[in-house]
Design an enzyme around this catalytic site. Structure first.
Site, mmCIF file in Angstrom:
data_model
loop_
_atom_site.group_PDB
_atom_site.id
_atom_site.type_symbol
_atom_site.label_atom_id
_atom_site.label_comp_id
_atom_site.label_asym_id
_atom_site.label_seq_id
_atom_site.Cartn_x
_atom_site.Cartn_y
_atom_site.Cartn_z
ATOM 1 N N ASP A 158 -28.004 34.670 26.489
ATOM 2 C CA ASP A 158 -27.901 36.067 26.932
ATOM 3 C C ASP A 158 -28.806 37.008 26.152
ATOM 4 O O ASP A 158 -29.413 37.923 26.730
ATOM 5 C CB ASP A 158 -26.445 36.549 26.908
ATOM 6 C CG ASP A 158 -25.737 36.282 25.588
ATOM 7 O OD1 ASP A 158 -26.384 35.786 24.633
ATOM 8 O OD2 ASP A 158 -24.529 36.558 25.510
ATOM 9 N N MET B 282 -23.678 32.390 24.833
ATOM 10 C CA MET B 282 -24.187 31.236 24.092
ATOM 11 C C MET B 282 -23.066 30.438 23.434
ATOM 12 O O MET B 282 -21.925 30.892 23.343
ATOM 13 C CB MET B 282 -25.179 31.693 23.028
ATOM 14 C CG MET B 282 -26.425 32.358 23.599
ATOM 15 S SD MET B 282 -27.587 32.907 22.332
ATOM 16 C CE MET B 282 -28.183 31.329 21.713
ATOM 17 N N HIS B 283 -23.401 29.236 22.992
ATOM 18 C CA HIS B 283 -22.621 28.404 22.068
ATOM 19 C C HIS B 283 -21.397 27.715 22.668
ATOM 20 O O HIS B 283 -20.812 26.843 22.021
ATOM 21 C CB HIS B 283 -22.134 29.205 20.851
ATOM 22 C CG HIS B 283 -23.160 30.076 20.208
ATOM 23 N ND1 HIS B 283 -24.390 29.619 19.797
ATOM 24 C CD2 HIS B 283 -23.139 31.408 19.918
ATOM 25 C CE1 HIS B 283 -25.073 30.620 19.262
ATOM 26 N NE2 HIS B 283 -24.346 31.717 19.329
#
Length: 481
Positions: free
Chosen positions: A232, A76-77
């Site tokens: 995830d 992520m991110h």
């Protein structure tokens, strides 16, 4: 047959899952992380695409031909910035990058309603502060931004040509109104962007596009739909069957996560808890996150002289002895929950001549377990009732580490079939849902239990004292960083 792809930090994993939800084949391809400056963590997005193709090509050719849909999961991110010709502007800034801490403070000061809109504190790991940093420190790169994509969504673009994302992954950008499940123009404006710079949003079980003819031909399959997928952890929850309120799991990957599903939006920023959309419609989740879990254990394996990470797990399992010497702080990339401190650092405390590589390995497993236990305590402080947790991710292979964690948290831990496959298995389930129209409650049932690890009373007593020292160490050394 359904193909699940997990675009991780240390590698890409691909799994083939049949209609009976049996993993028929799996493969992976490694990735490396670049750390050009202190607190920086970057990857070349082209490496994700290369590793994806490599992993898929390793799968059984005949089974690939039967694939009906593809699902995506990913770290992520990560900020993947494209220009108006869809070319990569700079290396992607990853989830464990800490350079934007000052920008987080500026964003919170400039928009006091930020936490109310997004349900989260501004943290350096999130995507929006990275772009805020780019606007200040790389203005020429910032001016070129046409699209910002998350890692799995860049891979999607390369596989399909579509700009799309799912609710769970996008909730971790800090640009979403998480309760309304939509982009926030107000927060985007805070970083100089608009919804035109964002991909289209879908629920994780919805189709977004089809494989391009080129990709389908290369993979030996039809131009099948690609599901929106999930971040995830949300995809891991789908794979573990954590889709009902109060259900939860621990994910032991590069980072460590304690995840709780919910059918209501319940933000709580006091303990640096994350509140995001789930990868399925009408659901949300809370997470406590530590930035170094299995990666911290791998680090100790290298510095302590183990030939491989597996050797560390094997030797600690053979010893079956809790640590009694040094204590390890696993904050190698800063920390999120509960400290929200990108400058936190790792440490061994209390080393003596009696310590050995084995005792350092034991301390590493315990340090990560204590950090995760801190996250469990923060979630319990919100009123969450946690009576048991499932375990997923690569770190779930170590039975002894499970015994350590169960005793550190004083909670039973449930291990399920295919638990190490984690997010890729959940991505395959989302792929199935995007073409079958089935009720997700039926498809996303928890996999069969492999075993349950109960807390050990003697280890619980020992770890109560060691955890107290562990907690004091962070606060005692915080200002020294």
């Amino acid at each position: 047959m359904y193909l699940g792809l997990d675009i991780g930090t240390s590698g890409v994993k691909a799994v083939l899952v049949d209609d009976s939800q049996t993993v028929i084949d799996q493969a992976s391809s490694p990735l490396s992380v670049s750390r050009p400056k202190p607190l920086w963590s970057e990857q070349n997005p082209e490496d994700w695409v290369r590793a994806t193709h490599e992993a898929v090509h390793k799968l059984d050719t005949r089974a690939r031909r039967a694939v009906k849909a593809v699902g995506l999961s990913g770290q992520m991110h990560g900020a993947t910035c494209l220009d108006d010709e869809n070319e990569i502007i700079r290396p992607a800034i990853l989830w464990n990058d800490g350079r934007s801490s000052a920008n987080c403070a500026e964003m919170m000061a400039e928009m006091p309603s930020l936490t109310e809109i997004t349900g989260n504190l501004a943290m350096p790991g999130f995507t929006a502060p990275k772009i805020h940093w780019m606007r200040q420190h790389e203005p020429e790169n910032f001016k070129r931004i046409a699209k910002v994509l998350l890692p799995k969504d860049y891979v999607r673009y390369r596989l399909t040509g579509a700009f799309a994302s799912d609710m769970s992954d996008s909730a971790g950008t800090l640009w979403m109104n998480v309760e309304r499940r939509e982009w926030s123009e107000e927060v985007l404006a805070l970083t100089g962007l608009t919804t035109k710079n964002m991909p289209e949003l879908f629920e994780g079980s919805e189709p977004t596009a089809k494989l391009s003819a080129k990709t389908a031909d290369d993979w030996g399959m039809a131009q099948v739909p690609v599901a929106a997928g999930g971040g995830d952890n949300a995809a891991g929850a789908v794979g573990a069957g954590v889709v009902n309120p109060g259900e939860g799991f621990i994910s032991l990957g590069t980072s460590g996560v304690v995840f709780l599903a919910d059918n209501h939006y319940r933000p709580n920023t006091d303990g640096a808890v994350h509140t995001f959309c789930h990868a399925l419609p009408g659901l949300w989740h809370q997470m406590s996150v530590i930035l170094s879990a299995a990666s911290a254990v791998d680090f100790v394996a290298r510095i302590a002289g183990f030939e491989t990470e597996s050797d560390l797990y094997d030797q600690t399992a053979d010893a079956e002895t809790p640590g009694k010497g040094a204590i390890f702080l696993p904050y190698l990339s800063g920390e999120r929950t509960p400290h929200n401190d990108p400058k936190a650092t790792g440490a061994f405390f209390g080393l003596t001549h009696e310590d050995t590589p084995l005792s350092m390995a034991q301390a590493a497993l315990e340090g990560v377990a204590f950090a995760l236990a801190d996250g469990v305590d923060v979630l319990k402080a919100t009123g969450a009732k946690i009576e048991s947790l499932s375990v997923i991710g690569g770190g779930s292979r170590s039975h002894w580490w499970g015994a350590v964690m169960a005793s550190a948290m004083n909670l039973p831990l449930t291990y399920r079939k295919a638990s190490a496959v984690g997010p890729a298995f959940g991505a395959a389930r989302l792929a199935r849902l995007c073409v079958s129209g089935e009720d997700f409650a039926e498809v996303c049932a928890p996999p069969k239990i492999d075993h349950v690890i109960q807390p050990d009373s003697d280890m619980c007593d020992l770890y109560a004292g060691r955890r107290e020292t562990f907690s004091k160490l962070y606060h005692a050394t915080k200002d020294l960083n």
